[in-house]
Design a protein around this motif. Structure first.
Motif, PDB file in Angstrom:
ATOM      1  N   SER A  76       0.838  -1.190   0.000  1.00 18.60           N
ATOM      2  CA  SER A  76       0.000   0.000   0.000  1.00 18.60           C
ATOM      3  C   SER A  76       0.879   1.249   0.000  1.00 18.60           C
ATOM      4  CB  SER A  76      -0.927   0.004   1.218  1.00 18.60           C
ATOM      5  OG  SER A  76      -0.187   0.049   2.431  1.00 18.60           O
ATOM      6  N   SER A  77       0.269   2.367  -0.417  1.00 17.82           N
ATOM      7  CA  SER A  77       0.951   3.665  -0.424  1.00 17.82           C
ATOM      8  C   SER A  77       2.294   3.593  -1.163  1.00 17.82           C
ATOM      9  CB  SER A  77       1.163   4.173   1.007  1.00 17.82           C
ATOM     10  OG  SER A  77      -0.071   4.284   1.688  1.00 17.82           O
ATOM     11  N   VAL A  78       2.271   3.029  -2.353  1.00 18.05           N
ATOM     12  CA  VAL A  78       3.509   2.793  -3.107  1.00 18.05           C
ATOM     13  C   VAL A  78       4.046   4.097  -3.697  1.00 18.05           C
ATOM     14  CG1 VAL A  78       4.511   1.620  -5.106  1.00 18.05           C
ATOM     15  CG2 VAL A  78       2.905   0.400  -3.609  1.00 18.05           C
ATOM     16  N   GLN A  79       5.337   4.298  -3.570  1.00 21.20           N
ATOM     17  CA  GLN A  79       6.051   5.393  -4.216  1.00 21.20           C
ATOM     18  C   GLN A  79       7.132   4.825  -5.121  1.00 21.20           C
ATOM     19  OE1 GLN A  79       7.803   8.052  -1.354  1.00 21.20           O
ATOM     20  NE2 GLN A  79       5.832   8.741  -0.530  1.00 21.20           N
ATOM     21  N   ARG A  80       7.289   5.437  -6.296  1.00 19.33           N
ATOM     22  CA  ARG A  80       8.422   5.109  -7.163  1.00 19.33           C
ATOM     23  C   ARG A  80       9.573   6.033  -6.769  1.00 19.33           C
ATOM     24  NH1 ARG A  80       8.892   2.626 -12.288  1.00 19.33           N
ATOM     25  NH2 ARG A  80       6.610   2.455 -12.317  1.00 19.33           N
ATOM     26  N   ARG A  81      10.596   5.475  -6.156  1.00 19.70           N
ATOM     27  CA  ARG A  81      11.766   6.239  -5.714  1.00 19.70           C
ATOM     28  C   ARG A  81      12.832   6.081  -6.798  1.00 19.70           C
ATOM     29  NH1 ARG A  81      10.649   8.963  -0.800  1.00 19.70           N
ATOM     30  NH2 ARG A  81      12.888   8.822  -0.338  1.00 19.70           N
ATOM     31  N   GLU A  82      12.784   6.960  -7.781  1.00 23.91           N
ATOM     32  CA  GLU A  82      13.593   6.818  -8.982  1.00 23.91           C
ATOM     33  C   GLU A  82      14.961   7.473  -8.797  1.00 23.91           C
ATOM     34  OE1 GLU A  82      12.223   6.898 -13.566  1.00 23.91           O
ATOM     35  OE2 GLU A  82      12.002   8.801 -12.516  1.00 23.91           O
ATOM     36  N   ASP A  83      16.018   6.732  -9.141  1.00 21.43           N
ATOM     37  CA  ASP A  83      17.385   7.237  -9.019  1.00 21.43           C
ATOM     38  C   ASP A  83      18.035   7.509 -10.369  1.00 21.43           C
ATOM     39  OD1 ASP A  83      17.639   7.080  -6.134  1.00 21.43           O
ATOM     40  OD2 ASP A  83      17.663   4.902  -6.374  1.00 21.43           O
ATOM     41  N   ILE A  84      17.645   6.752 -11.394  1.00 25.29           N
ATOM     42  CA  ILE A  84      18.251   6.883 -12.710  1.00 25.29           C
ATOM     43  C   ILE A  84      17.146   6.869 -13.756  1.00 25.29           C
ATOM     44  CG2 ILE A  84      19.698   5.716 -14.440  1.00 25.29           C
ATOM     45  CD1 ILE A  84      21.527   4.819 -12.189  1.00 25.29           C
ATOM     46  N   PHE A  85      17.264   7.747 -14.745  1.00 28.73           N
ATOM     47  CA  PHE A  85      16.311   7.825 -15.853  1.00 28.73           C
ATOM     48  C   PHE A  85      17.070   8.390 -17.044  1.00 28.73           C
ATOM     49  CE2 PHE A  85      13.162   9.949 -18.499  1.00 28.73           C
ATOM     50  CZ  PHE A  85      12.054   9.111 -18.468  1.00 28.73           C
ATOM     51  N   SER A 102      14.645   3.262 -16.582  1.00 25.19           N
ATOM     52  CA  SER A 102      14.360   3.821 -15.260  1.00 25.19           C
ATOM     53  C   SER A 102      14.834   2.821 -14.212  1.00 25.19           C
ATOM     54  CB  SER A 102      12.861   4.079 -15.099  1.00 25.19           C
ATOM     55  OG  SER A 102      12.537   4.438 -13.764  1.00 25.19           O
ATOM     56  N   MET A 103      15.428   3.325 -13.145  1.00 24.87           N
ATOM     57  CA  MET A 103      15.912   2.444 -12.082  1.00 24.87           C
ATOM     58  C   MET A 103      15.750   3.119 -10.727  1.00 24.87           C
ATOM     59  SD  MET A 103      19.699   1.197 -11.011  1.00 24.87           S
ATOM     60  CE  MET A 103      19.669   2.497  -9.738  1.00 24.87           C
ATOM     61  N   LYS A 122       5.731  -3.041   7.499  1.00 23.61           N
ATOM     62  CA  LYS A 122       6.703  -1.952   7.592  1.00 23.61           C
ATOM     63  C   LYS A 122       7.068  -1.494   6.178  1.00 23.61           C
ATOM     64  CE  LYS A 122       8.787  -4.009  11.741  1.00 23.61           C
ATOM     65  NZ  LYS A 122      10.043  -4.562  12.317  1.00 23.61           N
ATOM     66  N   ILE A 123       7.857  -0.439   6.110  1.00 25.82           N
ATOM     67  CA  ILE A 123       8.398  -0.026   4.817  1.00 25.82           C
ATOM     68  C   ILE A 123       9.190  -1.177   4.213  1.00 25.82           C
ATOM     69  CG2 ILE A 123      10.140   1.446   3.695  1.00 25.82           C
ATOM     70  CD1 ILE A 123       9.431   3.637   5.648  1.00 25.82           C
ATOM     71  N   ALA A 124       8.985  -1.422   2.919  1.00 26.12           N
ATOM     72  CA  ALA A 124       9.824  -2.346   2.155  1.00 26.12           C
ATOM     73  C   ALA A 124      10.146  -1.672   0.834  1.00 26.12           C
ATOM     74  CB  ALA A 124       9.121  -3.678   1.925  1.00 26.12           C
ATOM     75  N   MET A 125      11.327  -1.961   0.328  1.00 27.22           N
ATOM     76  CA  MET A 125      11.784  -1.327  -0.903  1.00 27.22           C
ATOM     77  C   MET A 125      12.184  -2.407  -1.899  1.00 27.22           C
ATOM     78  SD  MET A 125      13.844   1.980   0.640  1.00 27.22           S
ATOM     79  CE  MET A 125      13.724   2.941  -0.857  1.00 27.22           C
ATOM     80  N   LEU A 126      11.440  -2.444  -3.001  1.00 29.24           N
ATOM     81  CA  LEU A 126      11.685  -3.431  -4.046  1.00 29.24           C
ATOM     82  C   LEU A 126      12.550  -2.782  -5.122  1.00 29.24           C
ATOM     83  CD1 LEU A 126      11.086  -6.251  -5.212  1.00 29.24           C
ATOM     84  CD2 LEU A 126       9.059  -5.262  -6.319  1.00 29.24           C
ATOM     85  N   ARG A 127      13.795  -3.231  -5.232  1.00 25.59           N
ATOM     86  CA  ARG A 127      14.687  -2.720  -6.287  1.00 25.59           C
ATOM     87  C   ARG A 127      14.104  -3.045  -7.654  1.00 25.59           C
ATOM     88  NH1 ARG A 127      19.779  -5.193  -7.035  1.00 25.59           N
ATOM     89  NH2 ARG A 127      20.498  -3.261  -8.031  1.00 25.59           N
ATOM     90  N   TYR A 128      14.172  -2.074  -8.570  1.00 21.68           N
ATOM     91  CA  TYR A 128      13.665  -2.342  -9.912  1.00 21.68           C
ATOM     92  C   TYR A 128      14.547  -1.671 -10.953  1.00 21.68           C
ATOM     93  CZ  TYR A 128      12.004   2.374 -10.940  1.00 21.68           C
ATOM     94  OH  TYR A 128      11.968   3.716 -11.222  1.00 21.68           O
TER      95      TYR A 128
END
Length: 342
Positions: A76-85, A102-103, A122-128
């Motif tokens: 829930s409450s997903v954010q795309r935390r983009e580092d590279i584009f 995008s990464m 809790k917060i989880a971060m899925l690398r993509y």
């Protein structure tokens, strides 16, 4: 070290704008609405490459049903935390195809089980890492790599047979904080970056084929800064400096893997100081010596790999890597997702 990127090329800014609009609309969609959002941007026959267990899909509805609906039902409450584009013309098809890369991380509250991985609340971060091919104002091909073992580790699971040789951590973006290439990159810088990536690939091929290869430190020093950062996938981990990279990844990989066959890439491109590629699969090889703690196997196994690079000066400085390790292990008879669900 040379490569010929057409200096007179199509404007890639419309393709970038299309993907950025897609991401903006995805940010406001729930699981039920994702197929409709994708259909606004993807062709009806868009070919999608997803890691195990998602594999290849065709069309927005299948893509949404296979990955996005289960993911958004668990997070829930997903954010795309983009580092590279960044964008580029694909070297593999003669610099014809327009691709966007995008990464970063998909961050959310992990509230329900996903693929048998237990929720943490809790917060989880899925690398993509995601690649999109744009043609005539639509996305016609797409690839999404996600680091599921990294997510398992955040949930307290360690499905591997041994501790990884590198470090496990939430991986940051570029040291220089300039990875979001929303404006057009410099063509000359793009050419230098892609040439360096190609030279690095050639150095690996030469080392594999040679009966008297360079020492790994000398081989790597041709294309990498001494303080290189190698942000490897969970199961292998991250390493820092040439010497620790040799110790914590290259050495174990070359010692325990044999009969490597390079299958090529589907996309390889660069813009400014950033570049990267993916293949399907990049490599086919044999685990001949308990790689990642799994017993040696006669089975030939594929590695579907993404590499994304940052160049600093005339050498590569950072590398983010995604490998479909679950698929690689399943081809050897190890079904990690079945094991964690048992």
């Amino acid at each position: 070290m040379s490569v010929s990127i057409p200096r007179i090329s199509p404007d890639l800014q419309p393709a970038k704008a299309l993907v950025r609009s897609l991401y903006a609309d995805m940010a406001g969609a729930d699981a039920a609405g994702m197929a409709e959002v994708l259909s606004r941007y993807m062709s009806a026959d868009c070919h999608w490459y997803g890691m195990h267990p998602f594999h290849e899909q065709t069309g927005p509805s299948a893509i949404a049903q296979t990955f996005w609906q289960p993911f958004l039902s668990a997070f829930s409450s997903v954010q795309r935390r983009e580092d590279i584009f960044f964008a580029g013309l694909n070297e593999i098809d003669g610099f014809q195809g327009q691709w966007i890369c995008s990464m970063g991380h998909l961050m959310g509250l992990f509230d329900a089980a996903f693929l048998g991985i237990p929720p943490t609340r809790k917060i989880a971060m899925l690398r993509y890492a995601e690649f999109h091919k744009v043609r005539d104002g639509q996305i016609v091909e797409s690839a999404l790599f996600v680091d599921l073992i990294h997510l398992m580790l955040q949930a307290g699971l360690n499905p591997l047979r041994t501790e990884q040789t590198g470090a496990h951590l939430i991986q940051p973006g570029p040291l220089t904080h300039d990875g979001l290439q929303f404006t057009a990159g410099d063509p000359e810088a793009s050419e230098i970056t892609l040439a360096r990536i190609n030279n690095m690939i050639g150095s690996i091929d030469e080392a594999n084929a040679s009966s008297d290869p360079l020492h790994p430190r000398d081989e790597l020093a041709i294309d990498w800064n001494a303080d290189m950062l190698w942000w490897g996938p969970a199961g292998i981990g991250a390493t820092y400096t040439i010497d620790r990279y040799i110790e914590q990844h290259q050495g174990p990989f070359r010692t325990h893997i044999s009969d490597r066959a390079f299958n090529g890439h589907l996309c390889r491109m660069a813009e400014g100081n950033y570049g990267g590629f993916f293949g399907w699969p990049n490599l086919t090889l044999t685990n001949s010596g308990t790689f990642m703690g799994f017993p040696a196997s006669d089975a030939r196994a594929d590695m579907r790999v993404v590499d994304i690079y940052r160049r600093d000066g005339d050498r590569l400085a950072e590398n983010w890597i995604f490998i479909d390790i679950l698929h690689f292990l399943k081809m050897q008879g190890h079904d990690i997702l079945a094991e964690i669900s048992a």
